[in-house]
Enzyme design. Structure first.
Site, PDB file in Angstrom:
ATOM      1  CG  ASN A  33      25.105  84.257  30.418  1.00  0.00           C
ATOM      2  OD1 ASN A  33      25.626  83.281  30.976  1.00  0.00           O
ATOM      3  ND2 ASN A  33      24.494  85.218  31.098  1.00  0.00           N
ATOM      4  N   GLY A  37      30.479  79.850  33.160  1.00  0.00           N
ATOM      5  CA  GLY A  37      30.981  78.710  32.394  1.00  0.00           C
ATOM      6  C   GLY A  37      32.058  79.153  31.419  1.00  0.00           C
ATOM      7  CB  VAL A  58      18.282  81.376  29.087  1.00  0.00           C
ATOM      8  CG1 VAL A  58      19.102  80.561  28.104  1.00  0.00           C
ATOM      9  CG2 VAL A  58      18.728  81.134  30.525  1.00  0.00           C
ATOM     10  NE  ARG A 107       8.324  79.852  21.813  1.00  0.00           N
ATOM     11  CZ  ARG A 107       8.972  80.459  22.802  1.00  0.00           C
ATOM     12  NH1 ARG A 107       8.309  81.039  23.785  1.00  0.00           N
ATOM     13  NH2 ARG A 107      10.297  80.522  22.807  1.00  0.00           N
ATOM     14  CE1 TYR A 146      22.377  78.007  42.774  1.00  0.00           C
ATOM     15  CE2 TYR A 146      22.585  76.960  44.920  1.00  0.00           C
ATOM     16  CZ  TYR A 146      22.606  76.876  43.534  1.00  0.00           C
ATOM     17  OH  TYR A 146      22.861  75.659  42.915  1.00  0.00           O
TER      18      TYR A 146
HETATM   19  P1  NAD Z   1      28.378  76.247  36.477  1.00  0.00           P
HETATM   20  O1  NAD Z   1      28.520  77.616  36.992  1.00  0.00           O
HETATM   21  O2  NAD Z   1      29.613  75.497  36.086  1.00  0.00           O
HETATM   22  O3  NAD Z   1      27.382  76.191  35.242  1.00  0.00           O
HETATM   23  C1  NAD Z   1      26.286  77.063  35.119  1.00  0.00           C
HETATM   24  C2  NAD Z   1      26.252  77.585  33.696  1.00  0.00           C
HETATM   25  O4  NAD Z   1      25.127  78.465  33.536  1.00  0.00           O
HETATM   26  C3  NAD Z   1      27.496  78.415  33.315  1.00  0.00           C
HETATM   27  O5  NAD Z   1      28.049  77.925  32.118  1.00  0.00           O
HETATM   28  C4  NAD Z   1      26.946  79.833  33.149  1.00  0.00           C
HETATM   29  O6  NAD Z   1      27.699  80.600  32.231  1.00  0.00           O
HETATM   30  C5  NAD Z   1      25.526  79.564  32.714  1.00  0.00           C
HETATM   31  N1  NAD Z   1      24.612  80.681  32.916  1.00  0.00           N
HETATM   32  C6  NAD Z   1      24.415  81.407  34.057  1.00  0.00           C
HETATM   33  N2  NAD Z   1      23.499  82.376  33.847  1.00  0.00           N
HETATM   34  C7  NAD Z   1      23.080  82.249  32.553  1.00  0.00           C
HETATM   35  C8  NAD Z   1      22.143  82.938  31.748  1.00  0.00           C
HETATM   36  N3  NAD Z   1      21.426  83.978  32.208  1.00  0.00           N
HETATM   37  N4  NAD Z   1      21.973  82.540  30.457  1.00  0.00           N
HETATM   38  C9  NAD Z   1      22.672  81.494  29.966  1.00  0.00           C
HETATM   39  N5  NAD Z   1      23.587  80.805  30.680  1.00  0.00           N
HETATM   40  C10 NAD Z   1      23.784  81.174  31.962  1.00  0.00           C
HETATM   41  O7  NAD Z   1      27.579  75.406  37.594  1.00  0.00           O
HETATM   42  P2  NAD Z   1      27.307  73.835  37.700  1.00  0.00           P
HETATM   43  O8  NAD Z   1      27.952  73.337  38.923  1.00  0.00           O
HETATM   44  O9  NAD Z   1      27.576  73.177  36.420  1.00  0.00           O
HETATM   45  O10 NAD Z   1      25.733  73.846  37.975  1.00  0.00           O
HETATM   46  C11 NAD Z   1      24.807  73.537  36.936  1.00  0.00           C
HETATM   47  C12 NAD Z   1      23.394  73.520  37.497  1.00  0.00           C
HETATM   48  O11 NAD Z   1      23.288  72.517  38.527  1.00  0.00           O
HETATM   49  C13 NAD Z   1      22.960  74.829  38.130  1.00  0.00           C
HETATM   50  O12 NAD Z   1      21.602  75.072  37.837  1.00  0.00           O
HETATM   51  C14 NAD Z   1      23.144  74.587  39.615  1.00  0.00           C
HETATM   52  O13 NAD Z   1      22.280  75.375  40.384  1.00  0.00           O
HETATM   53  C15 NAD Z   1      22.820  73.101  39.722  1.00  0.00           C
HETATM   54  N6  NAD Z   1      23.489  72.501  40.884  1.00  0.00           N
HETATM   55  C16 NAD Z   1      24.808  72.159  40.852  1.00  0.00           C
HETATM   56  C17 NAD Z   1      25.408  71.623  41.985  1.00  0.00           C
HETATM   57  C18 NAD Z   1      26.862  71.203  41.973  1.00  0.00           C
HETATM   58  O14 NAD Z   1      27.331  70.678  43.011  1.00  0.00           O
HETATM   59  N7  NAD Z   1      27.598  71.331  40.911  1.00  0.00           N
HETATM   60  C19 NAD Z   1      24.674  71.426  43.162  1.00  0.00           C
HETATM   61  C20 NAD Z   1      23.331  71.815  43.162  1.00  0.00           C
HETATM   62  C21 NAD Z   1      22.738  72.333  42.017  1.00  0.00           C
END
Ligand code: NAD
Ligand code: UDP
Length: 323
Positions: A33, A37, A58, A107, A146
Protein backbone atom coordinates in the site's frame (compact mmCIF):
# COMPACT_ATOMS: atom_id res chain seq x y z
CA UNK A 1 6.00 -22.41 -12.70
CA UNK A 2 5.73 -21.78 -8.95
CA UNK A 3 4.08 -18.56 -7.74
CA UNK A 4 4.62 -16.40 -4.65
CA UNK A 5 2.44 -13.67 -3.19
CA UNK A 6 4.59 -11.13 -1.34
CA UNK A 7 3.22 -8.39 0.93
CA UNK A 8 5.46 -5.38 1.63
CA UNK A 9 7.07 -5.97 -1.75
CA UNK A 10 7.86 -2.30 -2.41
CA UNK A 11 9.81 -2.06 0.84
CA UNK A 12 13.54 -2.35 1.36
CA UNK A 13 13.84 -6.09 2.14
CA UNK A 14 10.66 -7.05 0.25
CA UNK A 15 11.95 -5.68 -3.06
CA UNK A 16 15.19 -7.67 -2.74
CA UNK A 17 13.12 -10.75 -1.89
CA UNK A 18 11.15 -10.26 -5.13
CA UNK A 19 14.43 -10.11 -7.07
CA UNK A 20 15.56 -13.37 -5.49
CA UNK A 21 12.29 -15.19 -6.12
CA UNK A 22 12.28 -14.15 -9.77
CA UNK A 23 15.93 -15.20 -10.10
CA UNK A 24 14.88 -18.62 -8.76
CA UNK A 25 12.21 -18.86 -11.47
CA UNK A 26 9.27 -18.15 -9.14
CA UNK A 27 6.56 -15.79 -10.39
CA UNK A 28 5.69 -12.93 -8.01
CA UNK A 29 2.47 -11.13 -7.21
CA UNK A 30 3.67 -8.10 -5.23
CA UNK A 31 1.27 -6.41 -2.79
CA UNK A 32 1.94 -3.08 -1.10
CA UNK A 33 0.00 0.00 0.00
CA UNK A 34 3.13 2.19 -0.20
CA UNK A 35 2.79 3.32 3.43
CA UNK A 36 6.55 3.22 3.99
CA UNK A 37 7.73 1.65 0.74
CA UNK A 38 8.23 3.27 -2.65
CA UNK A 39 7.36 2.06 -6.16
CA UNK A 40 10.87 2.98 -7.25
CA UNK A 41 12.16 -0.11 -5.37
CA UNK A 42 10.36 -2.40 -7.83
CA UNK A 43 10.43 -0.17 -10.90
CA UNK A 44 13.12 -2.32 -12.50
CA UNK A 45 10.70 -5.29 -12.35
CA UNK A 46 7.91 -3.59 -14.25
CA UNK A 47 7.48 -5.36 -17.57
CA UNK A 48 9.01 -8.57 -16.23
CA UNK A 49 6.70 -11.30 -17.56
CA UNK A 50 6.55 -13.11 -14.20
CA UNK A 51 6.07 -10.04 -12.02
CA UNK A 52 2.84 -8.24 -11.17
CA UNK A 53 2.33 -5.35 -8.74
CA UNK A 54 -0.97 -4.66 -7.02
CA UNK A 55 -1.60 -1.61 -4.83
CA UNK A 56 -3.24 -3.35 -1.88
CA UNK A 57 -3.65 -2.68 1.83
CA UNK A 58 -3.38 -6.22 3.20
CA UNK A 59 -5.28 -5.37 6.37
CA UNK A 60 -8.44 -5.28 4.18
CA UNK A 61 -10.08 -8.38 2.66
CA UNK A 62 -8.87 -9.14 -0.87
CA UNK A 63 -8.82 -12.07 -3.27
CA UNK A 64 -6.22 -13.44 -5.63
CA UNK A 65 -7.56 -15.51 -8.51
CA UNK A 66 -4.42 -17.37 -9.49
CA UNK A 67 -2.97 -20.28 -7.51
CA UNK A 68 0.01 -19.74 -5.20
CA UNK A 69 2.70 -21.96 -3.75
CA UNK A 70 4.09 -19.39 -1.30
CA UNK A 71 2.57 -16.54 0.72
CA UNK A 72 5.23 -14.27 2.19
CA UNK A 73 4.08 -11.63 4.69
CA UNK A 74 6.65 -8.86 4.92
CA UNK A 75 4.35 -5.82 5.14
CA UNK A 76 4.97 -3.65 8.20
CA UNK A 77 6.60 -0.34 9.01
CA UNK A 78 10.02 -1.40 10.31
CA UNK A 79 12.07 1.64 11.26
CA UNK A 80 11.41 3.13 14.71
CA UNK A 81 10.67 6.51 13.09
CA UNK A 82 8.08 4.91 10.80
CA UNK A 83 6.28 2.83 13.39
CA UNK A 84 6.22 5.70 15.88
CA UNK A 85 4.57 7.77 13.14
CA UNK A 86 2.12 4.96 12.23
CA UNK A 87 1.49 3.02 15.45
CA UNK A 88 -2.09 1.99 14.65
CA UNK A 89 -1.27 0.98 11.07
CA UNK A 90 1.63 -1.05 12.49
CA UNK A 91 -0.63 -2.88 14.93
CA UNK A 92 -3.18 -3.44 12.17
CA UNK A 93 -0.74 -4.93 9.69
CA UNK A 94 0.71 -7.28 12.31
CA UNK A 95 -2.75 -8.43 13.40
CA UNK A 96 -5.40 -7.94 10.66
CA UNK A 97 -2.79 -8.08 7.89
CA UNK A 98 -1.26 -11.30 9.19
CA UNK A 99 -4.76 -12.78 9.47
CA UNK A 100 -5.57 -11.90 5.84
CA UNK A 101 -2.29 -13.36 4.60
CA UNK A 102 -2.71 -16.54 6.65
CA UNK A 103 -6.26 -16.99 5.36
CA UNK A 104 -4.91 -16.55 1.85
CA UNK A 105 -2.21 -19.18 2.48
CA UNK A 106 -4.85 -21.57 3.80
CA UNK A 107 -7.17 -21.02 0.78
CA UNK A 108 -4.26 -21.60 -1.62
CA UNK A 109 -2.71 -24.48 0.39
CA UNK A 110 0.47 -22.41 0.17
CA UNK A 111 3.53 -22.33 2.41
CA UNK A 112 3.41 -19.19 4.62
CA UNK A 113 6.46 -17.19 5.74
CA UNK A 114 6.27 -14.39 8.34
CA UNK A 115 9.05 -11.82 8.69
CA UNK A 116 9.12 -11.20 12.41
CA UNK A 117 11.85 -9.33 14.24
CA UNK A 118 14.49 -9.30 16.96
CA UNK A 119 12.22 -6.72 18.62
CA UNK A 120 10.16 -9.65 19.90
CA UNK A 121 13.02 -9.95 22.44
CA UNK A 122 12.53 -6.29 23.49
CA UNK A 123 15.42 -4.96 25.59
CA UNK A 124 16.90 -8.43 26.09
CA UNK A 125 18.29 -9.74 29.36
CA UNK A 126 19.68 -12.83 27.61
CA UNK A 127 22.67 -12.23 25.34
CA UNK A 128 23.16 -13.19 22.57
CA UNK A 129 19.49 -13.76 21.79
CA UNK A 130 18.48 -17.36 21.23
CA UNK A 131 15.07 -18.37 19.84
CA UNK A 132 14.01 -20.03 23.10
CA UNK A 133 14.29 -16.70 24.99
CA UNK A 134 10.82 -15.21 25.54
CA UNK A 135 11.93 -11.60 25.64
CA UNK A 136 11.63 -8.48 27.74
CA UNK A 137 9.06 -6.23 26.08
CA UNK A 138 7.36 -3.17 27.58
CA UNK A 139 3.74 -3.75 26.45
CA UNK A 140 2.74 -0.09 26.89
CA UNK A 141 5.93 1.72 25.81
CA UNK A 142 6.30 3.65 22.53
CA UNK A 143 7.86 0.66 20.73
CA UNK A 144 5.10 -1.70 21.82
CA UNK A 145 3.06 -1.01 18.67
CA UNK A 146 5.77 -2.84 16.72
CA UNK A 147 7.00 -5.40 19.26
CA UNK A 148 3.56 -6.59 20.34
CA UNK A 149 2.22 -6.52 16.80
CA UNK A 150 4.98 -8.91 15.75
CA UNK A 151 4.54 -11.08 18.85
CA UNK A 152 0.82 -11.32 18.05
CA UNK A 153 1.68 -12.13 14.42
CA UNK A 154 3.91 -14.99 15.60
CA UNK A 155 1.15 -16.31 17.90
CA UNK A 156 -1.42 -16.13 15.09
CA UNK A 157 0.94 -17.92 12.71
CA UNK A 158 1.44 -20.74 15.22
CA UNK A 159 -2.35 -20.99 15.73
CA UNK A 160 -2.94 -21.36 11.97
CA UNK A 161 -0.19 -23.95 11.92
CA UNK A 162 -1.55 -25.96 14.84
CA UNK A 163 -5.30 -25.61 14.27
CA UNK A 164 -5.67 -25.09 10.51
CA UNK A 165 -2.76 -27.19 9.28
CA UNK A 166 -1.11 -24.34 7.38
CA UNK A 167 2.58 -24.93 6.66
CA UNK A 168 4.30 -21.94 8.26
CA UNK A 169 7.76 -20.55 9.06
CA UNK A 170 8.78 -17.54 11.13
CA UNK A 171 11.96 -15.52 10.57
CA UNK A 172 13.19 -13.25 13.36
CA UNK A 173 15.12 -10.67 11.39
CA UNK A 174 17.91 -8.70 13.10
CA UNK A 175 19.12 -5.26 11.88
CA UNK A 176 19.50 -5.48 8.11
CA UNK A 177 20.96 -2.83 5.80
CA UNK A 178 21.80 -2.20 2.17
CA UNK A 179 20.74 -0.39 -1.00
CA UNK A 180 17.08 0.77 -1.21
CA UNK A 181 16.87 1.78 2.44
CA UNK A 182 15.30 5.22 2.58
CA UNK A 183 17.82 7.95 3.35
CA UNK A 184 15.37 9.55 5.74
CA UNK A 185 13.84 6.54 7.51
CA UNK A 186 15.76 7.36 10.69
CA UNK A 187 17.45 3.97 11.02
CA UNK A 188 21.05 4.15 12.07
CA UNK A 189 22.67 3.01 8.80
CA UNK A 190 21.03 5.53 6.43
CA UNK A 191 21.05 8.28 9.09
CA UNK A 192 24.80 7.98 9.74
CA UNK A 193 25.65 7.61 6.05
CA UNK A 194 23.55 10.59 5.05
CA UNK A 195 25.12 12.76 7.74
CA UNK A 196 28.66 11.63 6.95
CA UNK A 197 28.26 12.14 3.21
CA UNK A 198 27.02 15.69 3.88
CA UNK A 199 29.94 16.31 6.27
CA UNK A 200 27.46 16.90 9.11
CA UNK A 201 27.97 15.57 12.65
CA UNK A 202 26.75 12.01 13.19
CA UNK A 203 23.90 11.88 15.72
CA UNK A 204 24.68 9.24 18.34
CA UNK A 205 21.71 8.58 20.64
CA UNK A 206 22.84 8.20 24.25
CA UNK A 207 26.51 7.50 24.95
CA UNK A 208 26.82 5.11 22.02
CA UNK A 209 27.53 2.06 24.18
CA UNK A 210 24.38 0.21 23.02
CA UNK A 211 25.17 -2.57 20.55
CA UNK A 212 23.72 -3.82 17.26
CA UNK A 213 24.75 -6.46 14.73
CA UNK A 214 24.28 -5.57 11.06
CA UNK A 215 23.38 -8.02 8.30
CA UNK A 216 23.76 -7.20 4.61
CA UNK A 217 20.51 -7.56 2.68
CA UNK A 218 21.64 -10.26 0.22
CA UNK A 219 22.59 -12.49 3.15
CA UNK A 220 19.21 -11.83 4.77
CA UNK A 221 17.29 -12.67 1.61
CA UNK A 222 19.27 -15.89 1.22
CA UNK A 223 18.28 -16.90 4.76
CA UNK A 224 14.63 -16.01 4.09
CA UNK A 225 14.62 -18.02 0.88
CA UNK A 226 16.08 -21.08 2.60
CA UNK A 227 13.55 -20.77 5.41
CA UNK A 228 10.73 -20.50 2.87
CA UNK A 229 11.74 -23.87 1.46
CA UNK A 230 12.26 -25.51 4.86
CA UNK A 231 9.75 -27.27 7.09
CA UNK A 232 10.90 -25.50 10.28
CA UNK A 233 7.78 -24.19 12.02
CA UNK A 234 9.34 -22.54 15.07
CA UNK A 235 11.07 -19.12 14.84
CA UNK A 236 14.55 -18.90 13.35
CA UNK A 237 16.91 -15.97 14.00
CA UNK A 238 18.41 -14.45 10.87
CA UNK A 239 21.12 -11.83 11.26
CA UNK A 240 24.84 -11.26 11.37
CA UNK A 241 26.40 -12.12 14.74
CA UNK A 242 29.19 -9.52 14.41
CA UNK A 243 28.28 -7.09 17.20
CA UNK A 244 29.51 -3.54 17.69
CA UNK A 245 28.65 -0.49 19.74
CA UNK A 246 26.90 2.39 18.00
CA UNK A 247 29.93 4.54 18.91
CA UNK A 248 32.22 2.11 17.06
CA UNK A 249 29.82 2.05 14.14
CA UNK A 250 29.88 5.87 13.92
CA UNK A 251 33.69 5.82 13.86
CA UNK A 252 33.66 3.22 11.08
CA UNK A 253 31.30 5.37 8.97
CA UNK A 254 33.44 8.48 9.47
CA UNK A 255 36.46 6.53 8.27
CA UNK A 256 34.70 4.92 5.31
CA UNK A 257 33.31 8.21 4.02
CA UNK A 258 36.33 10.37 4.94
CA UNK A 259 33.97 12.75 6.78
CA UNK A 260 35.39 15.29 9.23
CA UNK A 261 31.92 16.10 10.60
CA UNK A 262 32.52 14.35 13.93
CA UNK A 263 29.75 13.21 16.23
CA UNK A 264 27.08 14.82 18.38
CA UNK A 265 25.12 13.13 21.17
CA UNK A 266 21.31 13.22 21.45
CA UNK A 267 19.00 11.67 24.05
CA UNK A 268 18.55 7.91 23.91
CA UNK A 269 14.97 7.03 22.82
CA UNK A 270 12.75 5.35 25.42
CA UNK A 271 13.15 1.54 25.66
CA UNK A 272 16.01 1.51 23.13
CA UNK A 273 17.49 -2.02 23.46
CA UNK A 274 20.93 -1.88 25.09
CA UNK A 275 22.38 -4.91 23.34
CA UNK A 276 21.44 -7.04 20.39
CA UNK A 277 23.20 -9.95 18.73
CA UNK A 278 21.60 -13.00 17.14
CA UNK A 279 22.55 -16.49 18.14
CA UNK A 280 22.35 -18.13 14.70
CA UNK A 281 23.20 -21.69 15.76
CA UNK A 282 19.73 -22.82 14.72
CA UNK A 283 19.89 -21.17 11.27
CA UNK A 284 23.28 -22.79 10.68
CA UNK A 285 21.85 -26.18 11.67
CA UNK A 286 18.42 -26.21 10.00
CA UNK A 287 19.11 -23.97 6.99
CA UNK A 288 22.87 -24.48 6.53
CA UNK A 289 22.92 -20.67 6.44
CA UNK A 290 25.28 -18.02 7.74
CA UNK A 291 26.10 -14.53 6.43
CA UNK A 292 28.97 -14.22 3.95
CA UNK A 293 29.16 -10.46 3.23
CA UNK A 294 31.56 -8.67 5.59
CA UNK A 295 30.50 -5.41 7.21
CA UNK A 296 33.25 -3.61 5.29
CA UNK A 297 32.03 -4.91 1.92
CA UNK A 298 28.36 -4.38 2.72
CA UNK A 299 28.98 -0.84 3.92
CA UNK A 300 31.05 -0.07 0.82
CA UNK A 301 28.17 -1.19 -1.45
CA UNK A 302 25.65 0.75 0.62
CA UNK A 303 27.69 3.98 0.68
CA UNK A 304 28.04 3.70 -3.10
CA UNK A 305 24.26 3.52 -3.38
CA UNK A 306 23.68 6.46 -1.04
CA UNK A 307 26.32 8.55 -2.82
CA UNK A 308 24.38 7.99 -6.05
CA UNK A 309 20.97 8.89 -4.61
CA UNK A 310 21.91 11.64 -2.18
CA UNK A 311 22.53 14.59 -4.51
CA UNK A 312 18.98 14.22 -5.81
CA UNK A 313 17.48 13.69 -2.39
CA UNK A 314 15.21 10.70 -1.92
CA UNK A 315 13.21 11.14 -5.07
CA UNK A 316 15.07 10.16 -8.19
CA UNK A 317 17.31 7.14 -8.12
CA UNK A 318 19.38 6.41 -11.20
CA UNK A 319 18.82 2.88 -12.49
CA UNK A 320 22.45 1.87 -11.99
CA UNK A 321 22.17 2.79 -8.30
CA UNK A 322 19.15 0.62 -7.59
CA UNK A 323 21.25 -2.48 -6.97
P1 NAD B 1 9.97 -1.22 4.77
O1 NAD B 1 9.22 -0.20 5.51
O2 NAD B 1 11.00 -0.79 3.77
O3 NAD B 1 8.99 -2.23 4.02
C1 NAD B 1 7.73 -2.57 4.54
C2 NAD B 1 6.72 -2.50 3.40
O4 NAD B 1 5.42 -2.86 3.89
C3 NAD B 1 6.57 -1.09 2.80
O5 NAD B 1 6.72 -1.15 1.40
C4 NAD B 1 5.15 -0.68 3.20
O6 NAD B 1 4.57 0.23 2.28
C5 NAD B 1 4.45 -2.02 3.28
N1 NAD B 1 3.23 -2.01 4.07
C6 NAD B 1 3.06 -1.54 5.34
N2 NAD B 1 1.77 -1.69 5.73
C7 NAD B 1 1.12 -2.30 4.70
C8 NAD B 1 -0.21 -2.74 4.50
N3 NAD B 1 -1.17 -2.59 5.43
N4 NAD B 1 -0.54 -3.32 3.31
C9 NAD B 1 0.40 -3.49 2.35
N5 NAD B 1 1.68 -3.09 2.48
C10 NAD B 1 2.04 -2.51 3.65
O7 NAD B 1 10.66 -2.18 5.86
P2 NAD B 1 11.76 -3.33 5.68
O8 NAD B 1 12.97 -2.94 6.41
O9 NAD B 1 11.85 -3.73 4.27
O10 NAD B 1 11.06 -4.50 6.52
C11 NAD B 1 10.39 -5.58 5.86
C12 NAD B 1 9.92 -6.59 6.89
O11 NAD B 1 11.06 -7.12 7.61
C13 NAD B 1 8.98 -6.03 7.94
O12 NAD B 1 7.99 -6.98 8.24
C14 NAD B 1 9.88 -5.80 9.14
O13 NAD B 1 9.16 -5.87 10.34
C15 NAD B 1 10.88 -6.94 8.99
N6 NAD B 1 12.15 -6.60 9.64
C16 NAD B 1 13.07 -5.79 9.03
C17 NAD B 1 14.25 -5.47 9.69
C18 NAD B 1 15.30 -4.60 9.03
O14 NAD B 1 16.36 -4.39 9.66
N7 NAD B 1 15.13 -4.12 7.84
C19 NAD B 1 14.51 -5.97 10.97
C20 NAD B 1 13.54 -6.78 11.57
C21 NAD B 1 12.37 -7.10 10.89
N1 UDP C 1 20.69 5.46 16.57
C1 UDP C 1 21.57 6.52 16.78
N2 UDP C 1 21.45 7.61 15.96
C2 UDP C 1 20.55 7.68 14.94
C3 UDP C 1 19.69 6.59 14.72
C4 UDP C 1 19.78 5.50 15.58
O1 UDP C 1 22.41 6.49 17.68
O2 UDP C 1 20.53 8.70 14.22
C5 UDP C 1 20.81 4.27 17.45
C6 UDP C 1 19.48 3.86 18.11
O3 UDP C 1 19.28 4.58 19.31
C7 UDP C 1 19.70 2.37 18.33
C8 UDP C 1 20.60 1.96 17.16
O4 UDP C 1 21.18 3.17 16.67
O5 UDP C 1 20.40 2.15 19.54
C9 UDP C 1 19.84 1.27 16.04
O6 UDP C 1 18.73 2.07 15.71
P1 UDP C 1 17.77 1.79 14.48
O7 UDP C 1 16.74 2.88 14.49
O8 UDP C 1 18.54 1.59 13.23
O9 UDP C 1 17.07 0.38 14.76
P2 UDP C 1 16.69 -0.46 16.08
O10 UDP C 1 17.77 -1.48 16.17
O11 UDP C 1 16.66 0.42 17.28
O12 UDP C 1 15.38 -1.00 15.73
Amino acid sequence: MKRAIVSGAAGFVGSHMCDRLLAEGIAVLALDNLLTGVERNIEHLRGHPDFEFRLQDVTLPFEVDSPADFVIHMASPASPRDYLMYPIETLDVGSLGTRQMLELAQRKSAKFLLTSTSETYGDPSVHPQVETYWGNVNPVGPRSCYDESKRFAEALTMAYHRHRGVRTSIARIFNTYGPRMKLNDGRVVPAFMDQALKGEPITIFGDGSQTRSFCYVSDMVDGLYRLLLSSEEYPVNLGNPREMTIGEFAAAILELTGSHGGVVHHDLPEDDPKQRRPDITKARRVLAWSPVVTLEEGMRRTVEYFRAVQPRGDADVPAEASV
